[in-house]
Design an enzyme around this catalytic site. Structure first.
Site, short mmCIF file in Angstrom:
data_model
loop_
_atom_site.label_atom_id
_atom_site.label_comp_id
_atom_site.label_asym_id
_atom_site.label_seq_id
_atom_site.Cartn_x
_atom_site.Cartn_y
_atom_site.Cartn_z
N LYS A 53 -3.25 -1.29 -2.62
CA LYS A 53 -2.06 -1.53 -1.74
C LYS A 53 -1.07 -0.86 -0.77
O LYS A 53 -0.61 -1.20 -0.41
CB LYS A 53 -2.08 -2.03 -3.89
CG LYS A 53 -2.37 -2.98 -4.31
CD LYS A 53 -1.78 -3.11 -5.11
CE LYS A 53 -2.36 -4.36 -6.69
NZ LYS A 53 -2.05 -4.37 -8.53
N GLN A 97 1.20 -1.58 -11.61
CA GLN A 97 0.61 -1.84 -12.14
C GLN A 97 -0.47 -1.77 -13.44
O GLN A 97 0.65 -1.23 -14.87
CB GLN A 97 -0.39 -1.12 -11.81
CG GLN A 97 -1.88 -0.27 -11.67
CD GLN A 97 -1.91 -2.10 -10.76
OE1 GLN A 97 -1.61 -1.75 -9.89
NE2 GLN A 97 -3.26 -2.93 -11.24
N ASP A 120 4.45 -9.92 -8.71
CA ASP A 120 3.49 -10.31 -9.34
C ASP A 120 3.01 -12.07 -9.72
O ASP A 120 1.93 -12.00 -10.45
CB ASP A 120 2.86 -9.43 -10.39
CG ASP A 120 1.54 -7.86 -9.38
OD1 ASP A 120 0.72 -8.23 -8.79
OD2 ASP A 120 1.34 -7.06 -10.21
#
Ligand code: NDP
Length: 314
Positions: A53, A97, A120
Site C-alpha cells: 500500500k 491493517q 477502508d
C-alpha cells in the site's frame, strides 16, 4: 464454452493511472492527498500488505506514512495514535491493517477512525450511509468488484447476482454496492440451503467465502460471469487434493516450488471446472486482488477532496 479470463492487473493499472493524473491535478492546487497505514504487531502477511500500500502511494504521488506499533499495544494506546491521525492535516486517509492482536478491541478502533478519513469504508457511519444509498467511502475489495464488472461492460441493471459470503468486509457491502447498480441481489452464507441451485440462478456470481475451490461448475449457470474474491493459501497435506481438484493450479505450484515455496494461492472458485461453463471469470491471483489497492488509492483521493469540499467522482 471457454470463459474469457478477466485481467484484473490491467484494470487495476488503468485505475491507478487515473488516480495518478488526479493527484497531479490536485498538486497544482497545492493539495497532496496523504495516507497513514497503521500496523500493529509482526503478522508477515500484514507486513506485505502494508508495504504494498505504501509503495502504491509512492508510485502515484500520494504522501504516505507507515506507523508500526509493537504486538503488545493496548486499545487505549492505539486509540491515541488514531486520534492524532484524525487531527493531522497531512493525512486524508487512515487505515488500520487487520487483523489486530487479540487484546485490542477491533470495533472500538474502527469506530475511532474519523468517518471522513475511513478509506477502508469500515466505520459504521460509512457502512450505514452505503446501506441507505447515500454518499460514503466504501470498502475497497467489493468496490473493486463493481469496477471490474463495469469496465468489462457487464450489465448490472436488472441482472441477477448471487454473492456467497456475508462478511462486513466483503459480502455485505457488496450487496449494497450492487443494489446501487440496480442489480437483483441474493446473498448466501454457510446456512443457505441448496447453495448450488441458488447460485445457478445468477447471471453474475461473486464468491467471497474463504474456502478453496468450493465453487464448481455445478454452481454456475452456463454463460454466467464469475468473480472470485477468495485468496486462500493452501499448503501441506491439503496441497495434493487441491491440485487434483483444480489442475489449473499446477503451473503456479511448479513455479512456487522452484522458488522454494511449498504452497499455492487458490481462489474460492475451482477455475478448471468453472471456466468450462462461465462466459467470463477472474483468475487468482491477478483478478480481484489488484483492484483492492487501486481502490484504496482512489478512496484516499476521494477523502482528500471531500475534506476540502471539492467535487469528485463517486
Ligand atoms: P469471512 O471468513 O469473514 O466470511 C466468509 C463468509 O463465507 C461468511 O459469510 C460465511 O458464512 C461464508 N461461508 C463460509 N463457508 C461457507 C460455505 N461452505 N458455504 C457457504 N458460505 C460459506 O471472509 P472474508 O469475507 O473476509 O473473505 C472471503 C475471502 O475473500 C477470503 O478468501 C479472503 O482471503 C478473501 N479476501 C480477498 C481480498 C482481496 O483483496 N482480493 C480482500 C478481502 C478478503 P457465515 O456468515 O454463515 O459464517
Amino acid at each position: 464454452m471457454k470463459a474469457k479470463i478477466i485481467d484484473g492487473v490491467r484494470i487495476g493499472r488503468e485505475i491507478q493511472e487515473e488516480v495518478r493524473s488526479e493527484v497531479e491535478t490536485l498538486k497544482l492546487q497545492g493539495i497532496q492527498p496523504g495516507l497513514a497505514a497503521v500496523l500493529v504487531g509482526n503478522n508477515p502477511a500484514s507486513q506485505v500488505y502494508v508495504r504494498n500500500k505504501i509503495r502504491a502511494c509512492q508510485a502515484l504521488g500520494l504522501y504516505s506514512r507507515e506507523i508500526r506499533l509493537p504486538a503488545e499495544t493496548t486499545t487505549e494506546q492505539l486509540l491515541t495514535v488514531i486520534d492524532s491521525l484524525n487531527h493531522d492535516r497531512a493525512i486524508d486517509g487512515v487505515l488500520v491493517q487487520l487483523p489486530l492482536p487479540r487484546q485490542i478491541d477491533e470495533s472500538a478502533i474502527l469506530l475511532a477512525v474519523s468517518p471522513q478519513k475511513d478509506v477502508d469504508g469500515l466505520h459504521p457511519m460509512n457502512a450505514g450511509n452505503l446501506a441507505l444509498g447515500r454518499s460514503a467511502l466504501t470498502p475497497c475489495t467489493p468496490t473493486g468488484v463493481v469496477a471490474i464488472l463495469r469496465r468489462e461492460g457487464i450489465t448490472l441493471e436488472g441482472s441477477r447476482v448471487a454473492i456467497v459470503g456475508r462478511s462486513n468486509l466483503v459480502g455485505k457491502p457488496q450487496l449494497f454496492l450492487l443494489l446501487r447498480e440496480h442489480a437483483t441481489v441474493t446473498i448466501c452464507h454457510s446456512r443457505t440451503r441448496q447453495l448450488p441451485q441458488v447460485c445457478r440462478e445468477a447471471d453474475i456470481l461473486v464468491a467471497a467465502i474463504g474456502r478453496p475451490a468450493l465453487i464448481t461448475a455445478e454452481f454456475v449457470k452456463p454463460g454466467a460471469v464469475v468473480i472470485d474474491v477468495g485468496i486462500n493459501k493452501v499448503a501441506g497435506a491439503a496441497l495434493k487434493d487441491i491440485l487434483a481438484a483444480d489442475p489449473s493450479l499446477v503451473a503456479q505450484y511448479e513455479k512456487n516450488r522452484a522458488g522454494n515455496k511449498e504452497y499455492v494461492l487458490a481462489g474460492d472458485v475451482n477455475f478448471s471446472s468453472v471456466a468450462a461453463v462461465a462466459s467470463a471469470i477472474t483468475p487468482v491471483p491477478g483478478g480481484v486482488g489488484p483492484l483492492t489497492i487501486a481502490m484504496l488509492m482512489k478512496n484516499t483521493v476521494q477523502a482528500a477532496r471531500m475534506q476540502r469540499n471539492l467535487q469528485g467522482e463517486r
